[in-house]
Motif scaffolding. Structure first.
Motif, PDB file in Angstrom:
ATOM      1  N   SER A  30       0.803  -1.221   0.000  1.00 19.61           N
ATOM      2  CA  SER A  30       0.000   0.000   0.000  1.00 19.61           C
ATOM      3  C   SER A  30       0.835   1.271   0.000  1.00 19.61           C
ATOM      4  O   SER A  30       0.357   2.323  -0.415  1.00 19.61           O
ATOM      5  CB  SER A  30      -0.947   0.011   1.197  1.00 19.61           C
ATOM      6  OG  SER A  30      -0.197  -0.013   2.407  1.00 19.61           O
ATOM      7  N   ILE A  51       1.115   2.543 -11.418  1.00 13.18           N
ATOM      8  CA  ILE A  51       0.009   3.054 -10.635  1.00 13.18           C
ATOM      9  C   ILE A  51       0.565   3.622  -9.345  1.00 13.18           C
ATOM     10  O   ILE A  51       1.486   3.059  -8.753  1.00 13.18           O
ATOM     11  CB  ILE A  51      -1.041   1.950 -10.377  1.00 13.18           C
ATOM     12  CG1 ILE A  51      -2.298   2.522  -9.729  1.00 13.18           C
ATOM     13  CG2 ILE A  51      -0.463   0.809  -9.562  1.00 13.18           C
ATOM     14  CD1 ILE A  51      -3.476   1.543  -9.745  1.00 13.18           C
ATOM     15  N   GLY A  55      -3.456   4.571  -5.886  1.00  9.84           N
ATOM     16  CA  GLY A  55      -4.295   4.089  -6.980  1.00  9.84           C
ATOM     17  C   GLY A  55      -4.966   5.200  -7.751  1.00  9.84           C
ATOM     18  O   GLY A  55      -5.673   4.937  -8.729  1.00  9.84           O
ATOM     19  N   THR A  58      -2.612   6.642 -12.846  1.00 12.57           N
ATOM     20  CA  THR A  58      -2.058   5.543 -13.634  1.00 12.57           C
ATOM     21  C   THR A  58      -1.295   6.108 -14.816  1.00 12.57           C
ATOM     22  O   THR A  58      -1.564   7.231 -15.277  1.00 12.57           O
ATOM     23  CB  THR A  58      -3.159   4.594 -14.139  1.00 12.57           C
ATOM     24  OG1 THR A  58      -4.134   5.351 -14.871  1.00 12.57           O
ATOM     25  CG2 THR A  58      -3.831   3.870 -12.984  1.00 12.57           C
ATOM     26  N   SER A  71      -4.239  -1.993 -12.059  1.00 15.19           N
ATOM     27  CA  SER A  71      -5.097  -1.698 -10.920  1.00 15.19           C
ATOM     28  C   SER A  71      -4.502  -2.326  -9.667  1.00 15.19           C
ATOM     29  O   SER A  71      -3.620  -3.186  -9.744  1.00 15.19           O
ATOM     30  CB  SER A  71      -6.512  -2.235 -11.157  1.00 15.19           C
ATOM     31  OG  SER A  71      -6.499  -3.637 -11.315  1.00 15.19           O
ATOM     32  N   ARG A  72      -5.011  -1.872  -8.534  1.00 16.83           N
ATOM     33  CA  ARG A  72      -4.557  -2.392  -7.242  1.00 16.83           C
ATOM     34  C   ARG A  72      -5.733  -3.050  -6.546  1.00 16.83           C
ATOM     35  O   ARG A  72      -6.868  -2.569  -6.615  1.00 16.83           O
ATOM     36  CB  ARG A  72      -4.037  -1.273  -6.339  1.00 16.83           C
ATOM     37  CG  ARG A  72      -3.080  -0.319  -6.937  1.00 16.83           C
ATOM     38  CD  ARG A  72      -2.551   0.659  -5.918  1.00 16.83           C
ATOM     39  NE  ARG A  72      -1.699  -0.004  -4.958  1.00 16.83           N
ATOM     40  CZ  ARG A  72      -0.393   0.234  -4.824  1.00 16.83           C
ATOM     41  NH1 ARG A  72       0.184   1.113  -5.614  1.00 16.83           N
ATOM     42  NH2 ARG A  72       0.308  -0.404  -3.923  1.00 16.83           N
ATOM     43  N   SER A  74      -6.135  -3.754  -2.842  1.00 21.08           N
ATOM     44  CA  SER A  74      -5.512  -3.589  -1.530  1.00 21.08           C
ATOM     45  C   SER A  74      -5.871  -4.723  -0.581  1.00 21.08           C
ATOM     46  O   SER A  74      -5.043  -5.134   0.232  1.00 21.08           O
ATOM     47  CB  SER A  74      -5.929  -2.252  -0.930  1.00 21.08           C
ATOM     48  OG  SER A  74      -5.480  -1.190  -1.742  1.00 21.08           O
ATOM     49  N   VAL A  79      -1.278  -6.319  -7.266  1.00 22.65           N
ATOM     50  CA  VAL A  79      -1.421  -5.382  -8.369  1.00 22.65           C
ATOM     51  C   VAL A  79      -1.678  -6.205  -9.632  1.00 22.65           C
ATOM     52  O   VAL A  79      -1.010  -7.225  -9.853  1.00 22.65           O
ATOM     53  CB  VAL A  79      -0.167  -4.523  -8.543  1.00 22.65           C
ATOM     54  CG1 VAL A  79      -0.290  -3.624  -9.771  1.00 22.65           C
ATOM     55  CG2 VAL A  79       0.057  -3.666  -7.308  1.00 22.65           C
TER      56      VAL A  79
END
Length: 122
Positions: A30, A51, A55, A58, A71-72, A74, A79
């Motif tokens: 994170s 990213i 987030g 990008t 994309s993430r 969490s 990722v």
């Protein structure tokens, strides 16, 4: 440094899709900006996508804009790189990267994964 592991590579026909995943164990991603690079046969490693740690931002190489999405997740501490409309020229070893800086993760990230092979057949 953070240890990264990529999964999801494989063989796909042109026009198909794959999703790559990058994960770590024991540490949270994170606080890191994350990125993907690739190295095709006989080519230098090149930036693909990145990213920010939040987030909220990008970044993409021109060659993949509109086809790839980073994309993430969490909750899963991963990722993802969703790759659509794959082309034979996307064939490469794909590497996950991490760095505290969103700028550095696009150029000289501090941590690298071992890579996963993506092969796109025509």
């Amino acid at each position: 440094q953070v240890q990264l592991v990529e999964t999801g590579g494989g063989l796909v026909q042109a026009g198909g899709s794959l999703t790559l995943s990058c994960a770590t164990s024991g540490r949270t991603l994170s606080s890191y900006a994350m990125g993907w690079f690739r190295q095709g046969p006989g080519k230098e490693r090149e930036f693909v996508a990145a990213i920010s740690w939040s987030g909220g931002s990008t970044y993409y190489a021109d060659s993949v804009k509109g086809r790839f999405t980073i994309s993430r997740d969490s909750a899963k501490n991963t990722v993802l790189l969703r790759m659509n409309d794959l082309k034979p020229e996307d064939t490469a070893v794909y590497y996950c990267a991490a760095d505290p800086s969103s700028r550095a993760v696009q150029t000289r990230p501090g941590s690298w994964g071992q890579g996963t092979q993506v092969t796109v057949s025509s």
